[in-house]
Design an enzyme around this catalytic site. Sequence first.
Site, short mmCIF file in Angstrom:
data_model
loop_
_atom_site.label_atom_id
_atom_site.label_comp_id
_atom_site.label_asym_id
_atom_site.label_seq_id
_atom_site.Cartn_x
_atom_site.Cartn_y
_atom_site.Cartn_z
N CYS A 1 -32.68 23.19 21.74
CA CYS A 1 -33.56 24.37 21.73
C CYS A 1 -34.98 24.02 21.29
O CYS A 1 -35.85 24.89 21.27
CB CYS A 1 -32.97 25.45 20.85
SG CYS A 1 -31.29 25.87 21.31
N HIS B 1 -38.16 30.25 18.74
CA HIS B 1 -36.97 30.12 19.58
C HIS B 1 -36.12 31.37 19.42
O HIS B 1 -35.93 31.88 18.30
CB HIS B 1 -36.19 28.87 19.15
CG HIS B 1 -34.84 28.79 19.78
ND1 HIS B 1 -34.65 29.00 21.13
CD2 HIS B 1 -33.60 28.56 19.25
CE1 HIS B 1 -33.36 28.88 21.39
NE2 HIS B 1 -32.71 28.62 20.28
N ASN C 1 -29.87 33.67 24.07
CA ASN C 1 -30.40 32.36 23.70
C ASN C 1 -30.35 31.45 24.93
O ASN C 1 -29.27 31.09 25.39
CB ASN C 1 -29.56 31.79 22.55
CG ASN C 1 -30.01 30.40 22.12
OD1 ASN C 1 -30.80 29.75 22.80
ND2 ASN C 1 -29.50 29.95 20.99
C1 LIG Z 1 -23.45 33.38 15.36
C2 LIG Z 1 -23.96 34.40 14.35
C3 LIG Z 1 -24.63 35.55 15.08
C4 LIG Z 1 -22.77 34.96 13.58
O1 LIG Z 1 -23.26 35.88 12.62
P1 LIG Z 1 -22.78 35.77 11.10
O2 LIG Z 1 -23.31 36.93 10.42
O3 LIG Z 1 -23.19 34.42 10.59
O4 LIG Z 1 -21.24 35.87 11.24
P2 LIG Z 1 -20.12 35.07 10.45
O5 LIG Z 1 -19.69 33.90 11.25
O6 LIG Z 1 -20.55 34.86 9.03
O7 LIG Z 1 -18.98 36.15 10.44
C5 LIG Z 1 -19.12 37.37 9.70
C6 LIG Z 1 -17.90 38.20 9.95
O8 LIG Z 1 -17.92 38.65 11.32
C7 LIG Z 1 -16.75 38.22 11.98
N1 LIG Z 1 -17.12 37.85 13.34
C8 LIG Z 1 -17.49 36.62 13.81
N2 LIG Z 1 -17.75 36.70 15.12
C9 LIG Z 1 -17.58 37.98 15.47
C10 LIG Z 1 -17.72 38.68 16.66
N3 LIG Z 1 -18.11 38.09 17.80
N4 LIG Z 1 -17.48 40.01 16.66
C11 LIG Z 1 -17.07 40.64 15.54
N5 LIG Z 1 -16.92 40.03 14.38
C12 LIG Z 1 -17.17 38.71 14.33
C13 LIG Z 1 -16.23 37.05 11.20
O9 LIG Z 1 -14.84 36.91 11.37
C14 LIG Z 1 -16.58 37.45 9.80
O10 LIG Z 1 -15.62 38.39 9.33
P3 LIG Z 1 -15.17 38.41 7.79
O11 LIG Z 1 -16.42 38.74 7.03
O12 LIG Z 1 -14.13 39.47 7.76
O13 LIG Z 1 -14.68 37.03 7.50
C15 LIG Z 1 -24.96 33.75 13.40
O14 LIG Z 1 -24.29 32.90 12.53
C16 LIG Z 1 -26.03 32.98 14.08
O15 LIG Z 1 -26.83 33.52 14.81
N6 LIG Z 1 -26.14 31.68 13.76
C17 LIG Z 1 -27.21 30.85 14.22
C18 LIG Z 1 -27.21 30.74 15.70
C19 LIG Z 1 -28.24 29.78 16.11
O16 LIG Z 1 -29.36 29.85 15.70
N7 LIG Z 1 -27.87 28.85 16.89
C20 LIG Z 1 -28.82 27.89 17.28
C21 LIG Z 1 -28.46 27.43 18.57
S1 LIG Z 1 -29.92 26.86 19.15
#
Ligand SMILES: CC(C)(COP(=O)(O)OP(=O)(O)OC[C@H]1O[C@@H](n2cnc3c(N)ncnc32)[C@H](O)[C@@H]1OP(=O)(O)O)[C@@H](O)C(=O)NCCC(=O)NCCS
Length: 343
Positions: A122, A268, A299
């Site tokens: 990215c 990004h 993304n």
């Molecule tokens: C992927 C992302 C959106 C997930 O959001 P988050 O707030 O970190 O979510 P988590 O993984 O901590 O999960 C939080 C809760 O939601 C749940 N959850 C995870 N994915 C889920 C989904 N698709 N739908 C519903 N719930 C979900 C988890 O099980 C967790 O539940 P719990 O609290 O009961 O354990 C976030 O981590 C993110 O954007 N990360 C960076 C992405 C990025 O920049 N990538 C770079 C690539 S260039």
Amino acid sequence: MSKIKPSKGAPYARILGVGGYRPTRVVPNEVILEKIDSSDEWIRSRSGIETRHWAGPEETVAAMSVEASGKALADAGIDASRIGAVVVSTVSHFSQTPAIATEIADKLGTDKAAAFDISAGCAGFGYGLTLAKGMIVEGSAEYVLVIGVERLSDLTDLEDRATAFLFGDGAGAVVVGPSQEPAIGPTVWGSEGDKAETIKQTVSWDRFRSGDVSDLPVDSEGKVKFPAITQEGQAVFRWAVFEMAKVAQQALDAAGISPDDLDVFIPHQANVRIIDSMVKTLKLPEHVTVARDIRTTGNTSAASIPLAMERLLATGDAKSGDTALVIGFGAGLVYAATVVTLP
Ligand SMILES: CC(C)(COP(=O)(O)OP(=O)(O)OC[C@H]1O[C@@H](n2cnc3c(N)ncnc32)[C@H](O)[C@@H]1OP(=O)(O)O)[C@@H](O)C(=O)NCCC(=O)NCCS
């Protein structure tokens, strides 16, 4: 004493034109929910994404790149024959060799332009832009086409609830050329390979050579899953929020720009909460326009910054001559930030 003549380039470089291509198919969150246990509300509130575009069979990496590049060339008013180099940043061109850049350079009608691909996740657009600036100032090309293009839908496991909703497809391109004044600032870039495991391909292509893939994960129909991008979402999120704001500030400092001098911020498009957090940490004033293209684009990795730039200019939210901070970050982990004058 060296006998080699010094090469002669332009004093500075600038972005002269931008173009984008978004696949015709718009995919709302409802489609993502067919395969994972989630909700539209969760996806919108945790990532900011409402819809994304997925490419159809005809919307190949090359086809999308040619479309975006044609628009960028028209925007710059430069004929393809004057392009000296085509730099394509992508992780979703599926032939190891040759690079897709040569096909794109040919289809665009360049005059045997140098052409190559780069893999910088990215951060790919910033890496390409930095190379383009170097070529123009050094004199090995007068005009350079920098393309960020992805078909991430090909690399998404739709049954992985941590990533299924995140990725989209598209291409963004810019024409970079000579300038009499600085219009692309110093790049602050780098890599943190100790965090390489946080965003990666589920299975290396190498595994398919043995023919025995019986231990690999299978989908709901029992078929071996195609390799996909997987990530440790929270670890990447924390890194982006804490470390990338520092890199963005370093790029401002390197360009001699204060947040007050900025007109536009184009980070990004990975997560709207990462964007909002960076805006806060950088203390960007109200007048700075912030790209939140992620809402309708998802993304798109290397394509995300040029696509967001193109949209801001097309909608009139940003204008030619504006001073913009751009920062890309992702798989590697890698990052690149710089301040540019918008075309
Ligand atoms: C992927 C992302 C959106 C997930 O959001 P988050 O707030 O970190 O979510 P988590 O993984 O901590 O999960 C939080 C809760 O939601 C749940 N959850 C995870 N994915 C889920 C989904 N698709 N739908 C519903 N719930 C979900 C988890 O099980 C967790 O539940 P719990 O609290 O009961 O354990 C976030 O981590 C993110 O954007 N990360 C960076 C992405 C990025 O920049 N990538 C770079 C690539 S260039």
